[in-house]
Design an enzyme around this catalytic site. Structure first.
Site, short mmCIF file in Angstrom:
data_model
loop_
_atom_site.label_atom_id
_atom_site.label_comp_id
_atom_site.label_asym_id
_atom_site.label_seq_id
_atom_site.Cartn_x
_atom_site.Cartn_y
_atom_site.Cartn_z
N ARG A 236 26.39 26.72 77.29
CA ARG A 236 25.28 26.35 78.16
C ARG A 236 24.10 25.87 77.31
NH1 ARG A 236 27.53 31.04 80.35
NH2 ARG A 236 28.40 30.75 82.45
N LYS A 261 24.18 34.01 80.46
CA LYS A 261 23.87 33.94 81.89
C LYS A 261 24.30 35.20 82.62
CE LYS A 261 24.86 31.15 86.02
NZ LYS A 261 25.56 29.95 86.53
N HIS A 324 24.16 19.86 80.17
CA HIS A 324 25.10 20.78 80.78
C HIS A 324 26.45 20.11 81.02
CE1 HIS A 324 26.75 23.88 83.42
NE2 HIS A 324 25.75 24.66 83.07
N ARG A 327 29.89 20.77 79.17
CA ARG A 327 30.82 21.81 79.62
C ARG A 327 31.86 21.22 80.59
NH1 ARG A 327 29.53 27.03 79.07
NH2 ARG A 327 29.97 27.72 81.20
N HIS A 350 33.21 32.26 81.96
CA HIS A 350 33.26 32.39 83.41
C HIS A 350 33.99 33.64 83.86
CE1 HIS A 350 32.73 27.80 84.29
NE2 HIS A 350 31.60 28.40 84.02
N TYR A 359 39.07 43.71 77.19
CA TYR A 359 40.44 43.75 76.67
C TYR A 359 41.02 42.34 76.60
CZ TYR A 359 45.46 44.70 76.58
OH TYR A 359 46.79 44.70 76.27
#
Length: 388
Positions: A236, A261, A324, A327, A350, A359
């Site tokens: 970002r 974020k 942006h 991305r 995300h 994990y």
């Protein structure tokens, strides 16, 4: 003959190997430790090998029973194929899924991708469709199986799982165990994931032109390095401009939670090309805490408008690309080139949180390293296209 105790002691080796049981049944052991039951059958004097399932999911006793069933079926002509339309096997869709996975996914794909595919088969596909024969399954059946997934909001998973079913069916067509891929009739039936689109460039030729424009850009080398590093890392904009030298550890950029974020720490694998950008940048900004400080004040990060202004000076309009958009560019090309969604989405930070996310992160780091190096190499190939 094999025993369960002997099977459990079988170690993985550098290359796959097989251990015989009895009457054509044998166990194949892969370098990753996976074990699969297979059987040799003979029909009309010709040998045919069939995958039965994975151990220990399919026990030794179950494998022997399935071997015996298939041998009886073969003796009765149940595995014949030909122009008369007799299908090659009366097996279930679950058996076809297992054989496809053992043949096309586990030996060829990464452990993480294989785990994702197997999870979708076990959680979604097989409970809904596994006990039917492949030719009994219709497009409405597949759609009905995907609706609960959609209702939970997992639209992307529903789409990806349907693609898996299609791959299994096409494998079935090729091996004579399925007449056709019914997912071909489902175009537009599933609800696509809603995505907030930012202006970006996705044409390979146009991306190559952007790379060359950045390479040739005049002005401060800090801004040029920021654009290149942003394209190579797909983070970002705020994460990029606040990046600090202290966060770079070898080939990893470790971003602390307060800068993210979702307020979770994130690790970005750095490609060889990204490290080269930093190597050239360090003599310029190494005395600042920030990789990309403000040109007139090295104690502060660069402005959130710096990259946008630089893109405009290169001739790219507001409706063509914004910072942006790097991305979206990365995501689009990664998916188009077949990278697994869990790897791409985790690289974009995300993924959902919690213990499982931590994990999964450890499991995905190697795959994300491969992804980011592929991306940097892909950009280089586009950059050089006009020079060939």
């Amino acid at each position: 003959m094999l025993t369960d105790a002997a099977i459990r002691r079988l170690p993985p080796k550098e290359k796959r190997y097989v251990v015989a049981d009895d009457k054509g049944l044998y166990l194949e052991v892969r370098p990753n430790g996976g074990k699969s039951w297979k059987v040799r059958l003979y029909q009309d004097g010709r040998e045919r090998k069939t995958t039965l399932g994975r151990y220990p999911r399919m026990s030794l006793k179950e494998a022997r029973l399935e071997r015996d069933r298939l041998k009886i079926e073969a003796a009765e002509g149940g595995v014949r194929s030909g122009k008369d339309g007799v299908r090659q096997s009366r097996g279930t869709f679950e058996q076809l899924c297992r054989e496809w996975f053992e043949t096309k996914i586990e030996p060829l794909m990464s452990a993480r991708h294989s785990q994702t595919v197997l999870s979708r088969l076990d959680r979604i596909v097989i409970p809904a469709l596994g006990d039917r024969t492949p030719d009994e399954i219709t497009a409405p059946d597949v759609l009905e199986a995907m609706r609960p997934v959609e209702r939970m909001g997992h639209n992307e998973t529903a789409i990806r799982t349907t693609q898996i079913i299609g791959q299994v069916m096409r494998y079935g067509v090729a091996t004579g165990k399925c007449t056709r891929d019914v997912t071909a009739d489902m175009k537009g039936a599933l609800t696509p994931k809603k995505v907030e689109h930012r202006p970006t460039i996705t044409s390979p030729a146009a991306i190559g032109a952007l790379c060359r424009a950045i390479d040739a850009a005049k002005g401060t080398p800090i801004v040029k390095a920021a654009l290149l590093f942003h394209m190579l890392t797909a983070v970002r904009p705020g994460e990029l401009r606040k990046a600090e030298w202290a966060e770079i550890e070898g080939d990893l950029w470790k971003i602390p939670a307060p800068k993210m974020k979702l307020r979770r720490p994130h690790v970005v694998p750095l490609s060889r090309q990204a490290l080269e950008v930093l190597e050239k940048l360090h003599p310029i900004t190494g005395r600042s805490p920030y990789l990309f400080p403000a040109v007139r004040n090295f104690s502060r990060p660069m402005s959130d408008m710096t990259e946008l202004v630089a893109l405009r000076r290169l001739g790219y309009g507001q409706d063509e690309i914004v910072p942006h958009g790097f991305r979206g560019m990365f995501s689009t090309l990664a998916y188009e080139n077949g990278w697994p969604s869990d790897v791409v989405e985790r690289q974009l930070a995300h993924a959902k949180g919690g213990v499982r996310a931590a994990y999964d992160h450890s499991l995905l780091l190697d795959q994300r390293r491969d992804l980011m190096q592929w991306w940097a190499d892909w950009l280089d190939s586009r950059r050089k296209e006009s020079l060939l």
